[in-house]
Design an enzyme around this catalytic site. Structure first.
Site, short mmCIF file in Angstrom:
data_model
loop_
_atom_site.label_atom_id
_atom_site.label_comp_id
_atom_site.label_asym_id
_atom_site.label_seq_id
_atom_site.Cartn_x
_atom_site.Cartn_y
_atom_site.Cartn_z
N SER A 266 0.84 -1.19 0.00
CA SER A 266 0.00 0.00 0.00
C SER A 266 0.87 1.24 0.00
O SER A 266 2.00 1.22 0.53
CB SER A 266 -0.89 0.02 1.25
OG SER A 266 -1.50 1.28 1.43
N TYR B 196 -1.77 -0.39 10.30
CA TYR B 196 -1.90 -0.92 8.94
C TYR B 196 -0.69 -0.53 8.10
O TYR B 196 -0.10 -1.37 7.40
CB TYR B 196 -3.18 -0.38 8.29
CG TYR B 196 -3.32 -0.71 6.83
CD1 TYR B 196 -3.71 -1.99 6.43
CD2 TYR B 196 -3.08 0.26 5.85
CE1 TYR B 196 -3.84 -2.30 5.07
CE2 TYR B 196 -3.21 -0.05 4.51
CZ TYR B 196 -3.59 -1.32 4.13
OH TYR B 196 -3.72 -1.62 2.79
#
Length: 254
Positions: A147, A160
């Protein structure tokens, strides 16, 4: 002949979003695709039906990641699915796409959420690769989905972001270790993509416009945008690319 004819691919988290697009693209390129799902077997079966309807090959397998015995259960289901098709349990392409988010800012952090995110986003890929290498043929492909949160400050979801940074570190280590077998290991780095994971961030047209504005193209990514990059890394054309994090954010931060 399609570029992946005769190859076997395993895509985790393939029942929806980016994983679904990846499974469909790899099947279109000729691979037999194992469509992994965590909970929604009915949705994964829809993906299998989409693939087979267009002449591709696929089967679904379920395994809840982030729990004890998860990797063993996944490969047991993989072996069973291959046996049902009269195939040996061999693997050419492993795509670690399954992941969870939702950690919040550092003030919201908790040991329980930390453990859950690292179990699914980091621990599972590590051991999926470890066991996958025992059945992966030489000149195989390992592709991890990261990501943009690992490359830019993202305090809205700190844990995350940490997991994706760890995943990219894993890719680097694996790439060097498997090189003698001609196997490559790379990471694809999406930005904001129109998936369920980002649904709450684009609940209004105004919110969606803010996300779209991050890209130089003025739009959010589509799952197919990421799947096409994965397809390149899965192909023979990518044989000289390994240990890399491929930016597929649509030019965020340029």
């Amino acid at each position: 002949m399609s570029s992946l004819t005769g190859k076997v691919a395993l895509v985790t988290g393939a029942s929806r979003g980016i994983g679904r697009a990846i499974a469909r693209r790899l099947a279109r390129d000729g691979a037999l695709v194992a469509v992994h799902y965590g909970v929604r077997g009915d949705v994964a079966q829809e993906v299998v039906e989409e693939i087979t309807h267009t002449g591709g090959q696929a089967f679904a397998l379920g395994s809840l990641l982030g729990v004890p015995g998860d990797v063993e259960a996944l490969y047991e289901a993989f072996r069973a699915g291959m046996a049902d098709r009269g195939e040996e349990p061999v693997l050419d392409i492993l795509v670690n796409n399954a992941g969870v988010s939702g950690s919040g800012r550092i003030s919201d952090a908790s040991p329980e959420v930390f453990d859950r995110l690292f179990a699914v986003n980091v621990k599972a890929p590590l051991f999926l690769i470890q066991q996958g290498l025992t059945v992966m043929r030489d000149r195989g492909r390992i592709i991890n989905i990261s990501s943009a949160a690992a490359h830019r400050s993202f305090p809205e979801s700190v844990t995350y972001a940490m997991t994706k940074g760890a995943l990219e570190t894993l890719t680097l280590a694996v790439a060097k270790e498997v090189a003698e077998r001609g196997i490559t290991a790379n990471t694809v780095v999406p930005g904001f993509v129109e998936t369920d994971m980002n649904a709450r961030r684009r609940e209004t047209p105004e919110a969606a416009a803010v996300l779209a504005a991050h890209s130089v193209f003025g739009r959010m990514g589509q799952p197919a945008d990421i799947a096409d990059v994965v397809a390149f890394l899965a192909s023979e054309d990518s044989r000289w690319v390994t240990g890399q994090s491929i930016d597929a954010t649509g030019g965020i931060g340029l």
